[in-house]
Design an enzyme around this catalytic site. Structure first.
Site, short mmCIF file in Angstrom:
data_model
loop_
_atom_site.label_atom_id
_atom_site.label_comp_id
_atom_site.label_asym_id
_atom_site.label_seq_id
_atom_site.Cartn_x
_atom_site.Cartn_y
_atom_site.Cartn_z
N GLU A 177 62.66 10.25 66.80
CA GLU A 177 64.11 10.11 66.67
C GLU A 177 64.75 9.93 68.03
O GLU A 177 64.20 10.33 69.06
CB GLU A 177 64.69 11.34 65.98
CG GLU A 177 64.32 12.63 66.67
CD GLU A 177 64.71 13.86 65.84
OE1 GLU A 177 64.39 13.88 64.64
OE2 GLU A 177 65.32 14.77 66.40
N CYS A 192 67.24 19.07 68.74
CA CYS A 192 65.97 18.48 69.06
C CYS A 192 64.96 18.55 67.91
O CYS A 192 64.56 19.63 67.50
CB CYS A 192 65.46 19.28 70.23
SG CYS A 192 64.29 18.44 71.18
N1 SAH Z 1 60.59 19.24 76.55
C1 SAH Z 1 61.74 18.93 77.33
C2 SAH Z 1 62.68 17.93 76.69
C3 SAH Z 1 62.96 18.04 75.21
S1 SAH Z 1 63.98 19.34 74.61
C4 SAH Z 1 62.48 20.18 77.71
O1 SAH Z 1 62.08 21.26 77.29
O2 SAH Z 1 63.41 20.11 78.49
C5 SAH Z 1 65.59 18.95 75.17
C6 SAH Z 1 66.47 20.16 75.29
O3 SAH Z 1 66.97 20.58 74.00
C7 SAH Z 1 65.74 21.36 75.88
O4 SAH Z 1 66.55 21.99 76.82
C8 SAH Z 1 65.54 22.20 74.64
O5 SAH Z 1 65.30 23.53 74.99
C9 SAH Z 1 66.83 21.97 73.89
N2 SAH Z 1 66.84 22.39 72.48
C10 SAH Z 1 65.81 22.48 71.62
N3 SAH Z 1 66.22 22.93 70.42
C11 SAH Z 1 67.55 23.12 70.52
C12 SAH Z 1 68.56 23.58 69.60
N4 SAH Z 1 68.26 23.91 68.36
N5 SAH Z 1 69.83 23.67 70.07
C13 SAH Z 1 70.15 23.31 71.33
N6 SAH Z 1 69.26 22.85 72.22
C14 SAH Z 1 67.96 22.78 71.82
#
Ligand code: SAH
Length: 342
Positions: free
Chosen positions: A88, A329
């Site tokens: 996505e 995400c």
């Molecule tokens: N693996 C990388 C990039 C992908 S995640 C990383 O960890 O940075 C992108 C961002 O979205 C990360 O900061 C992650 O912690 C955050 N994220 C994941 N699930 C989320 C949610 N439910 N609400 C808000 N941010 C979220």
């Protein structure tokens, strides 16, 4: 072979090896990226022999947009890859232009306890053409020019570092995607050795780090990666990155109620980043039905913000753009998989 799986240098090399000229690569690339012509027979400045070679060797992108969720500030696209895996990406309409959030892997192995992407384990890395394909598919679908890219979708980009490096070269090449390096951001959960390697590339590409906790005790509980690389090691790697590039690092911090949002956490976080070329982006947690964690309330987020401010830390609260979409995400893909499981 998918022609979008080649960087400029790789295409030049392949053409030279097959008896063609180096400049033929740029000719083909101008058609593909600038003129958006996806048929070698219509590339009128190529020789017959080269057209024949290309027709035999290459095909163009095959990503399919299979689902779109739209809201006023953000659209979310579910894309199907040629092996039927789904990924996505999210298009955000900011006042400074369109920004696309792209995925780097099918699933993710980092296993953060709050994140949908990691609930579904990594199936494989995305190829270069699939990284590039997200940008091309969405800009073609919407008939727009994308102004900036963040690699913050599904997956851990530094766990697919080889292709991310190649992607960077395609994004910033002014004959290819042509987005300035300062308009590209890579987000990592903190794979320390790769932060050093990224720093050594000495590009102007931005780095964001998902810290999400101000100490190892909390971070150990919510991010598995902290068992491998402690906060001190992450911060040391970031110091190196800043020294090397003089670029400001974004520290991402999801606000999880009762877990990492106390005043004490705000003080500890201030202590970690104060005086450094860093800024903190507070992210209201996008709740998902598969986890019990809750987002901090607005009052808590504001008081956390105020404490950082009073410590002279640069801080912003992320505007929520996809809350009503399944835009946390990995959510759209996860929902889709659920439907498939039924
Ligand atoms: N693996 C990388 C990039 C992908 S995640 C990383 O960890 O940075 C992108 C961002 O979205 C990360 O900061 C992650 O912690 C955050 N994220 C994941 N699930 C989320 C949610 N439910 N609400 C808000 N941010 C979220």
């Amino acid at each position: 072979m998918n022609i979008y799986d080649f960087t400029l240098e790789e295409l030049e090399k392949l053409l030279i090896e097959n008896g063609f000229k180096k400049y033929n690569a740029i000719q083909i690339i101008e058609w593909m990226y600038e003129k958006k012509v996806y048929d070698f027979n219509k590339m009128t400045n190529l020789s017959k022999k080269l057209i024949e070679f290309c027709n035999e060797k290459f095909h163009f992108n095959d990503l399919k947009v299979v689902k779109v969720e739209k809201s006023t500030l953000a659209n979310k696209y579910l894309l199907e890859l040629s092996d039927h895996n789904k990924i996505e990406c999210v298009l955000m309409n900011h006042d400074y232009g369109y920004s696309l959030c792209v995925s780097s892997q099918v699933g993710c192995n980092m296993g953060c306890s709050f994140c949908e992407s990691g609930r579904l384990k990594k199936v494989r890395d995305l190829t270069l053409s699939e990284l590039v394909g997200q940008v091309i598919s969405v800009s073609t679908y919407e008939n727009i020019r994308i102004d900036s890219i963040v690699v913050m979708g599904i997956g851990e980009p530094f766990d697919n570092f080889i292709n991310i490096k190649r992607f960077i070269s395609v994004v910033i090449n002014n004959k290819m995607i042509n987005i300035g390096q300062r308009h590209l951001t890579i987000s990592t959960c903190g794979l320390v050795p790769k932060i050093y390697e990224f720093a050594d590339l000495e590009t102007g590409v931005n780095l964001a780090v998902s810290l999400h906790a101000p100490n190892n005790e909390i971070r150990d509980k919510i991010m598995k990666i902290n068992h491998a690389y402690k906060i001190e090691e992450v911060m040391k790697a970031l110091d190196y990155y800043i020294e090397k590039t003089n670029r400001r690092v974004t520290i991402e911090y999801i606000m999880l109620a009762g877990i990492n949002d106390s005043d004490k956490c705000a003080q500890e976080l201030s202590h970690l980043v104060k005086g450094k070329l860093m800024y903190v982006n507070l992210i209201p947690y996008n709740e998902t039905s598969n986890f019990t964690m809750k987002r901090s309330n607005d009052f808590k987020i504001k008081s956390f913000y105020d404490i950082l401010k009073s410590n002279n830390v640069n801080v912003t609260i992320r505007k929520e753009m996809g809350g009503n979409l399944s835009a946390a995400c990995g959510q759209l893909r996860a929902n889709e998989m659920k439907c498939l499981e039924k």
